[in-house]
Structure formats: C-alpha cells, structure tokens
Design a protein around this motif. Structure first.
Motif, PDB file in Angstrom:
ATOM      1  N   TRP A  78       1.046  -1.488  -0.062  1.00 55.38           N
ATOM      2  CA  TRP A  78       0.017  -0.133   0.297  1.00 55.38           C
ATOM      3  C   TRP A  78       1.069   1.487  -0.087  1.00 55.38           C
ATOM      4  O   TRP A  78       0.633   1.987  -0.382  1.00 55.38           O
ATOM      5  CB  TRP A  78      -1.161  -0.195   1.339  1.00 55.38           C
ATOM      6  CG  TRP A  78      -1.913  -1.134   0.775  1.00 55.38           C
ATOM      7  CD1 TRP A  78      -2.323  -2.324   2.742  1.00 55.38           C
ATOM      8  CD2 TRP A  78      -3.036  -0.686   0.429  1.00 55.38           C
ATOM      9  NE1 TRP A  78      -3.350  -2.680   2.483  1.00 55.38           N
ATOM     10  CE2 TRP A  78      -3.113  -2.340   0.701  1.00 55.38           C
ATOM     11  CE3 TRP A  78      -3.694  -0.970  -1.127  1.00 55.38           C
ATOM     12  CZ2 TRP A  78      -4.564  -2.949   0.145  1.00 55.38           C
ATOM     13  CZ3 TRP A  78      -4.272  -1.315  -1.880  1.00 55.38           C
ATOM     14  CH2 TRP A  78      -4.866  -2.485  -1.155  1.00 55.38           C
ATOM     15  N   THR A  79       1.680   1.060   0.857  1.00 52.81           N
ATOM     16  CA  THR A  79       2.923   2.507   0.536  1.00 52.81           C
ATOM     17  C   THR A  79       3.501   2.485  -0.014  1.00 52.81           C
ATOM     18  O   THR A  79       4.186   3.501  -0.989  1.00 52.81           O
ATOM     19  CB  THR A  79       3.597   2.280   1.872  1.00 52.81           C
ATOM     20  OG1 THR A  79       4.345   0.976   2.558  1.00 52.81           O
ATOM     21  CG2 THR A  79       2.529   2.568   3.530  1.00 52.81           C
ATOM     22  N   ARG A  80       4.234   1.319  -0.312  1.00 50.12           N
ATOM     23  CA  ARG A  80       5.376   1.123  -2.304  1.00 50.12           C
ATOM     24  C   ARG A  80       6.814   1.994  -0.919  1.00 50.12           C
ATOM     25  O   ARG A  80       7.199   3.498  -2.732  1.00 50.12           O
ATOM     26  CB  ARG A  80       4.819   1.875  -3.201  1.00 50.12           C
ATOM     27  CG  ARG A  80       3.293   1.305  -3.721  1.00 50.12           C
ATOM     28  CD  ARG A  80       4.194  -0.027  -4.272  1.00 50.12           C
ATOM     29  NE  ARG A  80       2.592  -0.911  -5.091  1.00 50.12           N
ATOM     30  CZ  ARG A  80       2.796  -0.677  -6.127  1.00 50.12           C
ATOM     31  NH1 ARG A  80       3.752  -0.139  -7.116  1.00 50.12           N
ATOM     32  NH2 ARG A  80       1.258  -1.534  -7.134  1.00 50.12           N
ATOM     33  N   ARG A  81       7.190   2.460  -0.421  1.00 49.03           N
ATOM     34  CA  ARG A  81       8.391   2.696   0.066  1.00 49.03           C
ATOM     35  C   ARG A  81       8.490   2.268   1.725  1.00 49.03           C
ATOM     36  O   ARG A  81       7.332   2.577   2.231  1.00 49.03           O
ATOM     37  CB  ARG A  81       8.232   3.974   0.109  1.00 49.03           C
ATOM     38  CG  ARG A  81       7.402   4.590   1.022  1.00 49.03           C
ATOM     39  CD  ARG A  81       6.269   6.525   0.964  1.00 49.03           C
ATOM     40  NE  ARG A  81       5.753   6.909   1.511  1.00 49.03           N
ATOM     41  CZ  ARG A  81       4.894   7.562   1.379  1.00 49.03           C
ATOM     42  NH1 ARG A  81       3.704   5.803   0.504  1.00 49.03           N
ATOM     43  NH2 ARG A  81       3.825   7.893   2.342  1.00 49.03           N
ATOM     44  N   GLU A  82       8.961   2.469   2.087  1.00 47.64           N
ATOM     45  CA  GLU A  82      10.219   2.084   3.262  1.00 47.64           C
ATOM     46  C   GLU A  82       9.665   3.356   4.172  1.00 47.64           C
ATOM     47  O   GLU A  82      10.552   4.154   3.761  1.00 47.64           O
ATOM     48  CB  GLU A  82      11.040   1.396   3.515  1.00 47.64           C
ATOM     49  CG  GLU A  82      11.560   1.248   5.210  1.00 47.64           C
ATOM     50  CD  GLU A  82      12.838   0.801   5.000  1.00 47.64           C
ATOM     51  OE1 GLU A  82      13.514   0.272   5.959  1.00 47.64           O
ATOM     52  OE2 GLU A  82      14.100   0.563   3.571  1.00 47.64           O
TER      53      GLU A  82
END
Length: 265
Positions: A78-82
């Motif tokens: 859902w976020t596509r990033r750390e």
C-alpha cells in the motif's frame, strides 16, 4: 443529537466552510475561547489538537485518530516505500536525505531533509516522527472516510504544489476510488470509522511508471477539506469528534489518549 459545531479560535477557510454547512442543516456554531461545559454532550469539535486537549473534557467529545505508527505498520503493497516510526532524537542521526514528518500534529514541517542535522532543534527528542523514502507525487488526494467508505474527497496537490480539484472533475478519480476501496477493505488497514486518508499517484525520476500509494492518515477533525463537499466532510467530522456517549465500541481504541486522561482526571 449533535446540536453545535464547536470550533477553535483559529479562523481558516475550512472552518468557515464547515460552519456554513452546519448552519445549513440547522446546527449552531460556537467559536471557543476555552472549555465549554455548557455544550457537554451536544457538540462536535473541529480544530487543532493542542487546543482540543484543553476543551475536549468539557465538551465530552471522543476525538478519533489513527495510531501514530499506522503508516509504518501498513504493508508495503500500500505504501510502496519504506517507512519507519521513530523519535526525533533517532531521526537526527540520519546521514542521508529522507522525508520526515510528525505522525499527526503540525509540531514541525513535514519535508525532505538533507540529513538529520537539518531537523528543527527546538522539537524535543522524544517527539514521535515518521521517516520515509523520498517519493515524487504526480498528484495527491484527500479522502474523507466514513464507516469504511469514501464519503467525499478532492485532489489537493500536483507535483507537491497546492492544486485543489473536486473528485468529480479529476480524470483519475475512478482509479483512485478503486484503490481506496481495496485499501479500506484490507483488515491490515486498521483505521477509525471516521478518518481522513491521503492517497497519492507516485512517479519515479527515471521511468514513466506511476503507482497509487498511501500518503498518510489523519484526524478528520483537524484536516483541510480543499475541494471536497463541505457537508459530507462535516458528516465525517461529526463522527470523528462527536459526543463520547455516542462512540461505537469498535472505535474506543482510537480515542485520542490525552483526551482519555483529561476526561478521567
């Protein structure tokens, strides 16, 4: 029954729009200077969290907010990033660029910082912060969610610049709402029944690929409405900061902790 919309003393375009929507449905509007026990049990609140902490007990409202670490615990699909939930003291040790923001309030500017030494020194070290990889957002949208469904919303920015537009006029709204429905239907996206969710269309610097991602979740009672329908935004706010006696059992764990302490003490 909620009879009054109680506003903090800070005048904003959103507060004005919500006040007009409240009056249109027969409610009264009260601009607060401090606690108002005469409104106890019959009002909903809109305004900043610091002022809310001084008046919530007198109003007996339940202020719903997502968990501070919600974004960092959301699956990466859902976020596509750390994203990491940490403290300001830890973030000051960063030696590479990162996007750093407070989880919910506006205690410092959410921005890309070249490294941790650039973070504001006046913010206490124990302050919770979110640190994430840097992303470029082609467009960003604010959705007012009520009972797990998008109730209204709008675009609020393109390429990081303020650019409000009602969803009904945005060509990407269909894809956006499909993504939002999948997110809100995921048990891992654990949110209050009334909340604001920001979603962005993220791009990359080296390819033409774009993807939908969750930007953040916020308290509905402290969110600008931009180009959304004020009356439908008000619906969400009344549920997010209304009388504690009307609070659904499922939302009890989302009540702002400071409010719980004030109300019991």
């Amino acid at each position: 029954m909620i009879e009054t919309l109680a506003l903090s003393g800070q005048a904003t375009p959103t507060a004005d729009l919500l006040a007009r929507a409240a009056v249109a449905r027969g409610m009264s509007v009260a601009v607060l200077a401090g606690p108002r026990p005469d409104l106890r049990g019959s009002a909903a609140y809109y305004g900043g969290p610091r002022f809310a902490d001084t008046v919530a007990a007198s109003l007996d409202v339940a202020l719903l907010e997502p968990a501070d670490d919600w974004l960092s615990t959301l699956p990466e699909r859902w976020t596509r990033r750390e994203i990491t939930a940490t403290t300001m003291a830890e973030a000051r040790r960063l030696r590479t660029p990162a996007f750093v923001k407070p989880p919910s309030d506006k205690s410092f500017e959410a921005a890309v910082y070249a490294d941790g030494t650039r973070l504001p020194r006046a913010v206490p070290g124990e302050t919770p912060v979110l640190v994430s990889e840097i992303r470029t957002f082609v467009a960003e949208y604010r959705l007012f969610v009520l009972d797990g469904v998008v109730h209204t919303g709008s675009r609020y920015a393109t390429f990081g610049r303020l650019d409000p537009l009602p969803l009904t006029e945005d060509v990407r709204s269909g894809e956006l709402l499909s993504f939002a429905a999948e997110l809100l239907g995921d048990p891992d996206a654990d949110l209050p029944g009334a909340v604001v969710v920001d979603i962005g269309l993220a791009g990359t610097a080296d390819t033409a690929e774009e993807c939908w991602t969750v930007v953040e979740a916020n308290m509905a009672w402290f969110s600008n409405i931009y180009g959304a329908d004020p009356s439908r935004c008000l619906d969400t706010i009344l549920a997010a900061a209304g009388p504690r006696t009307a609070l659904p059992i499922a939302d009890r764990r989302f009540v702002r902790p400071t409010h719980t302490r004030l109300a019991s003490g």
